[in-house]
Design a protein around this motif. Structure first.
Motif, PDB file in Angstrom:
ATOM      1  N   LEU A  33       1.521  -1.311   0.127  1.00 43.72           N
ATOM      2  CA  LEU A  33       0.016  -0.046  -0.035  1.00 43.72           C
ATOM      3  C   LEU A  33       0.424   1.022   0.446  1.00 43.72           C
ATOM      4  O   LEU A  33       1.690   1.159   0.295  1.00 43.72           O
ATOM      5  CB  LEU A  33      -0.945  -0.313   1.082  1.00 43.72           C
ATOM      6  CG  LEU A  33      -1.894  -0.876   0.939  1.00 43.72           C
ATOM      7  CD1 LEU A  33      -2.409  -0.833   2.522  1.00 43.72           C
ATOM      8  CD2 LEU A  33      -2.945  -1.234   0.363  1.00 43.72           C
ATOM      9  N   HIS A  34       0.313   2.722  -0.882  1.00 43.62           N
ATOM     10  CA  HIS A  34       0.994   3.925  -0.868  1.00 43.62           C
ATOM     11  C   HIS A  34       0.245   4.557  -0.637  1.00 43.62           C
ATOM     12  O   HIS A  34      -0.839   4.369  -0.074  1.00 43.62           O
ATOM     13  CB  HIS A  34       1.854   3.703  -1.802  1.00 43.62           C
ATOM     14  CG  HIS A  34       0.744   3.554  -3.406  1.00 43.62           C
ATOM     15  ND1 HIS A  34      -0.213   4.174  -3.468  1.00 43.62           N
ATOM     16  CD2 HIS A  34       0.544   2.860  -4.206  1.00 43.62           C
ATOM     17  CE1 HIS A  34      -0.883   4.090  -4.546  1.00 43.62           C
ATOM     18  NE2 HIS A  34      -0.981   3.177  -4.903  1.00 43.62           N
ATOM     19  N   PHE A  35       1.129   5.547  -0.139  1.00 45.92           N
ATOM     20  CA  PHE A  35      -0.329   6.851   0.020  1.00 45.92           C
ATOM     21  C   PHE A  35      -0.915   7.488  -0.407  1.00 45.92           C
ATOM     22  O   PHE A  35      -2.263   7.288  -0.067  1.00 45.92           O
ATOM     23  CB  PHE A  35       1.111   8.398   0.354  1.00 45.92           C
ATOM     24  CG  PHE A  35       0.270   9.434   0.707  1.00 45.92           C
ATOM     25  CD1 PHE A  35      -0.143   9.353   2.088  1.00 45.92           C
ATOM     26  CD2 PHE A  35       0.007  10.243   0.032  1.00 45.92           C
ATOM     27  CE1 PHE A  35      -0.704  10.518   2.690  1.00 45.92           C
ATOM     28  CE2 PHE A  35      -1.057  11.185   0.500  1.00 45.92           C
ATOM     29  CZ  PHE A  35      -1.272  11.553   1.650  1.00 45.92           C
ATOM     30  N   GLY A  36      -1.361   6.927  -1.740  1.00 42.88           N
ATOM     31  CA  GLY A  36      -2.982   7.472  -2.275  1.00 42.88           C
ATOM     32  C   GLY A  36      -3.620   6.142  -1.553  1.00 42.88           C
ATOM     33  O   GLY A  36      -4.921   6.319  -1.705  1.00 42.88           O
ATOM     34  N   ALA A  76       4.047   9.222  -4.299  1.00 44.15           N
ATOM     35  CA  ALA A  76       2.607   9.400  -3.638  1.00 44.15           C
ATOM     36  C   ALA A  76       2.935   7.417  -4.140  1.00 44.15           C
ATOM     37  O   ALA A  76       2.033   6.797  -3.101  1.00 44.15           O
ATOM     38  CB  ALA A  76       1.668   9.538  -4.455  1.00 44.15           C
ATOM     39  N   ALA A  77       3.475   6.789  -4.427  1.00 49.89           N
ATOM     40  CA  ALA A  77       4.141   5.705  -4.647  1.00 49.89           C
ATOM     41  C   ALA A  77       4.852   4.337  -3.521  1.00 49.89           C
ATOM     42  O   ALA A  77       5.191   3.720  -3.800  1.00 49.89           O
ATOM     43  CB  ALA A  77       4.527   4.859  -6.219  1.00 49.89           C
ATOM     44  N   LEU A  78       5.642   5.728  -2.868  1.00 44.88           N
ATOM     45  CA  LEU A  78       5.768   4.934  -2.125  1.00 44.88           C
ATOM     46  C   LEU A  78       5.400   4.035  -1.040  1.00 44.88           C
ATOM     47  O   LEU A  78       4.304   4.375  -0.471  1.00 44.88           O
ATOM     48  CB  LEU A  78       6.806   6.586  -0.913  1.00 44.88           C
ATOM     49  CG  LEU A  78       8.403   6.357  -1.712  1.00 44.88           C
ATOM     50  CD1 LEU A  78       8.814   7.739  -0.686  1.00 44.88           C
ATOM     51  CD2 LEU A  78       8.730   6.475  -2.482  1.00 44.88           C
ATOM     52  N   PRO A  79       6.256   3.169  -0.112  1.00 44.37           N
ATOM     53  CA  PRO A  79       5.361   1.817  -0.084  1.00 44.37           C
ATOM     54  C   PRO A  79       5.283   2.755   1.536  1.00 44.37           C
ATOM     55  O   PRO A  79       6.324   3.338   2.515  1.00 44.37           O
ATOM     56  CB  PRO A  79       6.156   0.728   0.500  1.00 44.37           C
ATOM     57  CG  PRO A  79       7.064   0.972  -0.631  1.00 44.37           C
ATOM     58  CD  PRO A  79       7.424   1.933  -1.423  1.00 44.37           C
ATOM     59  N   LEU A  80       4.287   2.762   2.393  1.00 43.33           N
ATOM     60  CA  LEU A  80       3.457   3.042   3.825  1.00 43.33           C
ATOM     61  C   LEU A  80       4.445   2.723   4.658  1.00 43.33           C
ATOM     62  O   LEU A  80       4.840   1.182   4.400  1.00 43.33           O
ATOM     63  CB  LEU A  80       2.507   3.460   4.390  1.00 43.33           C
ATOM     64  CG  LEU A  80       1.525   3.099   2.974  1.00 43.33           C
ATOM     65  CD1 LEU A  80      -0.025   3.495   3.490  1.00 43.33           C
ATOM     66  CD2 LEU A  80       1.401   5.277   3.643  1.00 43.33           C
ATOM     67  N   ASP A  81       5.162   3.000   5.930  1.00 37.06           N
ATOM     68  CA  ASP A  81       5.694   1.885   6.719  1.00 37.06           C
ATOM     69  C   ASP A  81       5.249   2.309   7.934  1.00 37.06           C
ATOM     70  O   ASP A  81       4.500   2.959   8.842  1.00 37.06           O
ATOM     71  CB  ASP A  81       7.313   3.764   7.187  1.00 37.06           C
ATOM     72  CG  ASP A  81       8.499   2.621   8.504  1.00 37.06           C
ATOM     73  OD1 ASP A  81       7.620   2.286   8.861  1.00 37.06           O
ATOM     74  OD2 ASP A  81       8.684   3.660   8.367  1.00 37.06           O
TER      75      ASP A  81
END
Ligand code: GLU
Length: 332
Positions: free
Chosen positions: A48-51, A263-268
């Motif tokens: 999941l990413h920010f979007g 926006a496509a970086l994985p969530l931490d």
């Protein structure tokens, strides 16, 4: 659907055997039409990413504020695009962010029979047809299918919905207002089952939203132009049409492709609070409300009680503005 449910309930109250009549009510309409049921439906194509968080959090907030139910569905329909382990990672992230579904997670990979039965109904009614055209056959029509080219034959035809001329769909989106599309002109006969045998998203999403009794769809604005196709399918299948709210797209100032964007970086999973605050800002909400919350439960409880869907912006939101202390554009 609504009338069916009401009549089943009346029937129950008049009658001698409540158990049987309750069963009838459930078979026809398992969810009372007034109870809010929302969902988040990620495709397991990566973490999941920010979007995706904006869609998950937005749909969760709307459901929680309505005192409703929030469900998760894994849209694992397209194995070639899926990443091994992504669905489990997505579910772990939702848990780490405190977004817990109220029921079992549905997986589209287990729903073949339901899609087949919907497809068979459409075929039997003459609303769907086998299509032997190839992609290059449609190239001259901008990829839009309006009629099959004669003499084509392939062993693996696709199945398309027949979209008659004048299939004009109108709906009111809670953020974007009145949306209209002439599906016959802009989309044409669209695919329900692909030539490679995989189910198309449009069919699966309609069948599953109905099966999960979804009353309110809150998702990203990238799906706004899919909604008329889904409403057309709902009507042909005799399914209820949910309410729709499409959330702003998350972009970055440099107009980079999503794959290259922040926006496509994985969530931490180990640090959910900053991302939740940025998602909150992206949803147009007053940022200071969440400032003092240092644990997820407090933050989510505050968010739930102060969320105001009327503040959600219509225009795309710049992720850098959302992540920093810059005010996020209001609607329009
Ligand atoms: N699975 C779709 C996606 O991840 C979302 C479908 C929907 O919300 O209708 O983009």
């Amino acid at each position: 659907m609504y009338r069916l449910w009401v009549s089943a309930v009346k029937f129950k109250s008049n009658a001698g055997s409540p158990a049987i009549h309750t069963a009838i009510a459930h078979a026809r309409m398992p969810f009372p039409p007034t109870s809010y049921r929302g969902r988040f439906a990620p495709s397991p194509t990566g973490p999941l990413h920010f979007g995706s968080l904006v869609a998950a959090f937005g749909s969760w907030l709307a459901a929680r504020q309505a005192g409703g139910t929030w469900l998760v569905r894994i849209e694992d329909l397209d194995p070639p695009r899926e990443v091994a382990g992504a669905a489990e990672a997505q579910l772990r992230t939702l848990t780490a962010f405190g977004l817990h579904p109220d029921g079992p997670v549905m997986r589209q990979s287990e729903r073949h029979e339901a899609y087949l039965s919907a497809l068979q109904r459409l075929l039997a009614a003459g609303d769907a047809f086998e299509c032997h055209c190839s992609r290059s056959d449609l190239a001259g029509e901008d990829g839009i299918h309006r009629a099959c080219l004669p003499g084509r034959h392939r062993p693996d035809p696709a199945i398309r919905l027949r979209v008659p001329d004048g299939s004009h769909i109108t709906f009111d989106d809670a953020v974007h207002g009145r949306i209209e599309q002439d599906v016959s002109r802009d989309v044409g006969d669209f695919v329900l089952r692909r030539a490679d045998g995989l189910w198309a998203y449009q069919l699966a999403v309609v069948v599953d939203d109905a099966a999960q009794g979804i009353t309110d769809i809150v998702r990203g604005a990238d799906l706004l132009d899919s909604t008329p196709r889904q409403i057309l399918l709902q009507r042909l299948l005799g399914l209820p049409t949910p309410r729709y709210l499409h959330l702003p797209l998350v972009v970055d100032g440099d107009d980079r492709k999503l794959s290259k964007s922040l926006a496509a970086l994985p969530l931490d999973d180990d640090d959910p609070l900053p991302a939740l605050r940025a998602a909150w800002a992206t949803l147009g909400q007053a940022r200071d409300v969440l400032d003092g919350s240092t644990c997820i439960d407090t933050l989510l409880a505050r968010a739930m009680t102060t969320f105001d869907a009327g503040r959600i912006p219509r225009a795309p939101v710049d992720i850098l503005a959302a992540a920093h202390n810059t005010p996020v554009a209001s609607r329009d």
